[in-house]
Design an enzyme around this catalytic site. Sequence first.
Site, PDB file in Angstrom:
ATOM      1  N   HIS A   1     -27.085  22.305   0.392  1.00  0.00           N
ATOM      2  CA  HIS A   1     -27.243  22.813  -0.970  1.00  0.00           C
ATOM      3  C   HIS A   1     -26.339  24.032  -1.183  1.00  0.00           C
ATOM      4  O   HIS A   1     -26.188  24.854  -0.284  1.00  0.00           O
ATOM      5  CB  HIS A   1     -28.710  23.204  -1.196  1.00  0.00           C
ATOM      6  CG  HIS A   1     -28.974  23.713  -2.582  1.00  0.00           C
ATOM      7  ND1 HIS A   1     -29.065  22.874  -3.666  1.00  0.00           N
ATOM      8  CD2 HIS A   1     -29.159  24.977  -3.037  1.00  0.00           C
ATOM      9  CE1 HIS A   1     -29.310  23.602  -4.739  1.00  0.00           C
ATOM     10  NE2 HIS A   1     -29.369  24.888  -4.382  1.00  0.00           N
TER      11      HIS A   1
ATOM     12  N   CYS B   1       0.822  -1.216   0.000  1.00  0.00           N
ATOM     13  CA  CYS B   1       0.000   0.000   0.000  1.00  0.00           C
ATOM     14  C   CYS B   1       0.854   1.263   0.000  1.00  0.00           C
ATOM     15  O   CYS B   1       0.652   2.162  -0.808  1.00  0.00           O
ATOM     16  CB  CYS B   1      -0.941   0.004   1.196  1.00  0.00           C
ATOM     17  SG  CYS B   1      -1.952   1.496   1.303  1.00  0.00           S
TER      18      CYS B   1
ATOM     19  N   GLU C   1     -26.156  16.072  -1.876  1.00  0.00           N
ATOM     20  CA  GLU C   1     -27.552  16.220  -1.459  1.00  0.00           C
ATOM     21  C   GLU C   1     -28.466  15.238  -2.178  1.00  0.00           C
ATOM     22  O   GLU C   1     -29.574  14.953  -1.712  1.00  0.00           O
ATOM     23  CB  GLU C   1     -28.036  17.653  -1.679  1.00  0.00           C
ATOM     24  CG  GLU C   1     -28.099  18.098  -3.125  1.00  0.00           C
ATOM     25  CD  GLU C   1     -28.495  19.571  -3.251  1.00  0.00           C
ATOM     26  OE1 GLU C   1     -29.640  19.911  -2.878  1.00  0.00           O
ATOM     27  OE2 GLU C   1     -27.652  20.367  -3.708  1.00  0.00           O
TER      28      GLU C   1
ATOM     29  N   TYR D   1      -9.728  -3.088 -10.907  1.00  0.00           N
ATOM     30  CA  TYR D   1      -9.549  -1.703 -10.464  1.00  0.00           C
ATOM     31  C   TYR D   1      -8.130  -1.207 -10.717  1.00  0.00           C
ATOM     32  O   TYR D   1      -7.929  -0.031 -11.035  1.00  0.00           O
ATOM     33  CB  TYR D   1      -9.941  -1.553  -8.988  1.00  0.00           C
ATOM     34  CG  TYR D   1      -8.980  -2.166  -7.996  1.00  0.00           C
ATOM     35  CD1 TYR D   1      -7.953  -1.427  -7.441  1.00  0.00           C
ATOM     36  CD2 TYR D   1      -9.098  -3.498  -7.615  1.00  0.00           C
ATOM     37  CE1 TYR D   1      -7.070  -1.979  -6.541  1.00  0.00           C
ATOM     38  CE2 TYR D   1      -8.226  -4.071  -6.717  1.00  0.00           C
ATOM     39  CZ  TYR D   1      -7.212  -3.304  -6.175  1.00  0.00           C
ATOM     40  OH  TYR D   1      -6.335  -3.872  -5.288  1.00  0.00           O
TER      41      TYR D   1
ATOM     42  N   CYS E   1      -1.458   1.796  -2.994  1.00  0.00           N
ATOM     43  CA  CYS E   1      -2.456   2.849  -2.776  1.00  0.00           C
ATOM     44  C   CYS E   1      -1.873   4.259  -2.744  1.00  0.00           C
ATOM     45  O   CYS E   1      -2.389   5.164  -3.403  1.00  0.00           O
ATOM     46  CB  CYS E   1      -3.207   2.606  -1.464  1.00  0.00           C
ATOM     47  SG  CYS E   1      -3.591   0.896  -1.105  1.00  0.00           S
TER      48      CYS E   1
ATOM     49  N   LYS F   1      -0.036   5.427  -6.051  1.00  0.00           N
ATOM     50  CA  LYS F   1      -1.078   5.456  -7.091  1.00  0.00           C
ATOM     51  C   LYS F   1      -1.973   6.671  -6.918  1.00  0.00           C
ATOM     52  O   LYS F   1      -2.277   7.374  -7.895  1.00  0.00           O
ATOM     53  CB  LYS F   1      -1.903   4.176  -7.014  1.00  0.00           C
ATOM     54  CG  LYS F   1      -3.095   4.138  -7.960  1.00  0.00           C
ATOM     55  CD  LYS F   1      -4.019   2.986  -7.580  1.00  0.00           C
ATOM     56  CE  LYS F   1      -4.668   3.244  -6.232  1.00  0.00           C
ATOM     57  NZ  LYS F   1      -5.494   2.097  -5.782  1.00  0.00           N
TER      58      LYS F   1
ATOM     59  N   GLU G   1      -7.646   2.037 -12.975  1.00  0.00           N
ATOM     60  CA  GLU G   1      -7.053   3.218 -12.343  1.00  0.00           C
ATOM     61  C   GLU G   1      -5.847   3.713 -13.126  1.00  0.00           C
ATOM     62  O   GLU G   1      -5.707   4.916 -13.379  1.00  0.00           O
ATOM     63  CB  GLU G   1      -6.665   2.884 -10.902  1.00  0.00           C
ATOM     64  CG  GLU G   1      -7.869   2.746  -9.976  1.00  0.00           C
ATOM     65  CD  GLU G   1      -7.522   2.256  -8.592  1.00  0.00           C
ATOM     66  OE1 GLU G   1      -8.331   2.459  -7.673  1.00  0.00           O
ATOM     67  OE2 GLU G   1      -6.435   1.652  -8.415  1.00  0.00           O
TER      68      GLU G   1
END
Length: 453
Positions: free
Chosen positions: A435, A43, A440, A178, A48, A51, A182
Site C-alpha cells: 500500500h 516482433c 493491492e 489488438y 512489438c 509499436k 493499439e
Amino acid sequence: MASFDYDLFVIGGGSGGVRAARLTALDGHRVGLAESSRMGGTCVIRGCVPKKLMVYASEYCESAGLAREYGWDMRVGAFDWGLFRDHLNGELDRLEETYTTNAEKAGVTIHKARARLTDPHSIELDDGTIVTARHILLALGGRPNVPDMTNAHLGIVSDDIFHLDALPRKMLIVGGGYIGCEFAGIFNGLGVEVQQFVRKAQILRGFDDEARGHVADCMTQRGITIHTGCSPTAIEERDGRIWVKGSNGHEDTFDTLLWATGRNPNTVDIGLEEVGVKLDRRGAVRVDDHLQTDVPSIFALGDCIGRVELTPVAIREAIAFHKTVFGGEPTKMDYDLIPSATFTQPEMGTVGLTEEEAEERGPTLVYATAFRPMQMAFAGGTERVLFKMLVDRDTDRVLGVHIVGPHAAEMIQFVAVALKMGATKADFDRTCAVHPTMAEEMVTLREPVRTLA
C-alpha cells in the site's frame, strides 16, 4: 548415411527461428538460416518493439498534463514525427545487428536470401544456390491481411506505419483486434483524429467481454470514434485523400487508411505442399505436439502454425523443438495459462479464462472492482482501472485474471506465475497488500460481484 550441408536449416530470422538456430549451433551442430528481409522478424522490426516505442511516445503529452496538476510548470510543444521516426529506425538497426551478431557468434551461417523447399531435405535460395539439411525448421511468421475489395491498395498495413513521411491529420483504422486498437491509441495520443471501423459488435474479440468493454469505453472517452458493426463498402481517392463509406452509412474522408484486419501465415510460395507439408484452411502449417509436420524431417513453429501468435510463445516453441530434435528429450509446448497484454490505452493484461469461458466450464465466482487510481484521482481524472478475478466455486482455484489500467502488462506477468503454480483465491487473500498501489486490489477482493451457475 546421407551427407548434408547442415544438421539444421531454419527458414525465418524472427525470434523463434533465431532462438532455435542459436541453441542448436551452440551444441556444436551445423546450422544455416535464411532470412529474406531483416533479422529479428516481425516482433523486432515491424511489430512489438517499434509499436511499444510508439506507445511510449504517444503517452508523454498526457503525462505532461498530469505533471501540471502535480505542480510542475510543463509546456507541451509540437510532436516531431521525423525526429522520432529516425531515432526509432536507428534503434531497429541496432537490434537487427544484435540479432545477427548473436546468431553468428553462436555459429549460425546466415543467408540473406529467400528460401524455398525443393524436397524434404533441400532448400533453394533465390540466387539459385541449393543447400541440404538433415532437419528443416519453418519459422516463416505471418503477414498482414488486406481485404479483397476495390481500391484496397489505397490503404496501408501495420508494416508501413513506421515509414510514414508525416503524421496524418485524420486517420481511419479498419479492424477491432489488438493491432487496430493499439494503433488507435497511439495515433490518438500523437494528436491525430482517429476513427475505427469494427465489423463485430465490440472491439478485441476473444478477450473477456467486461474487460474489452471497459477498454472501449476508455478509448471513446479519450476521443477515438469507434463505429461497431461497420465495414468499408466503398473506397475512393478524392483530391489526394481517401474517401470511405461504411456499411452503417457513415462516410468520411481521411489522410490515411490503415488495414488492421488480421494476419495470415506467411506460407505462400515456399514449396510446402509440393514436398508434402500439409496446411490448414487458413494456410497455417499443420504440426503435431512436437511441432513436426507431415514430413518427418520438417518442423515448424511460431506464427506460421497459427496456435498462439505471441513472440514469447515462439521462443518457448523453439526451446521445445531443440530439446526434442537435438537434445534427446521429447518436449511438448505448454500452451496453458499463457499471459498476454494489449498495449491499448489503457493497457490490458490477461491470463487464464474469460468470464464467458469460465461460465461454460462450471460454477464460477466473479470478483471485480473498478476505481480511479490515486495518481489520476488527485489530478481530477475520471478514467477507472478494472481488476477482475474468476474463481472455481468448488475448488477455489483462480481460473483467470484480467486487469485494465496503467502497467497492466507488468502486473499480469507476476499474476501468471501464481496461476501457473495453481494459486487459489485463499492464497491471494492471505497475501499481505502493498500500500498504496493499484496492485493491492488483487489481494483485497473480498466478495464476489456475481456467481455463474
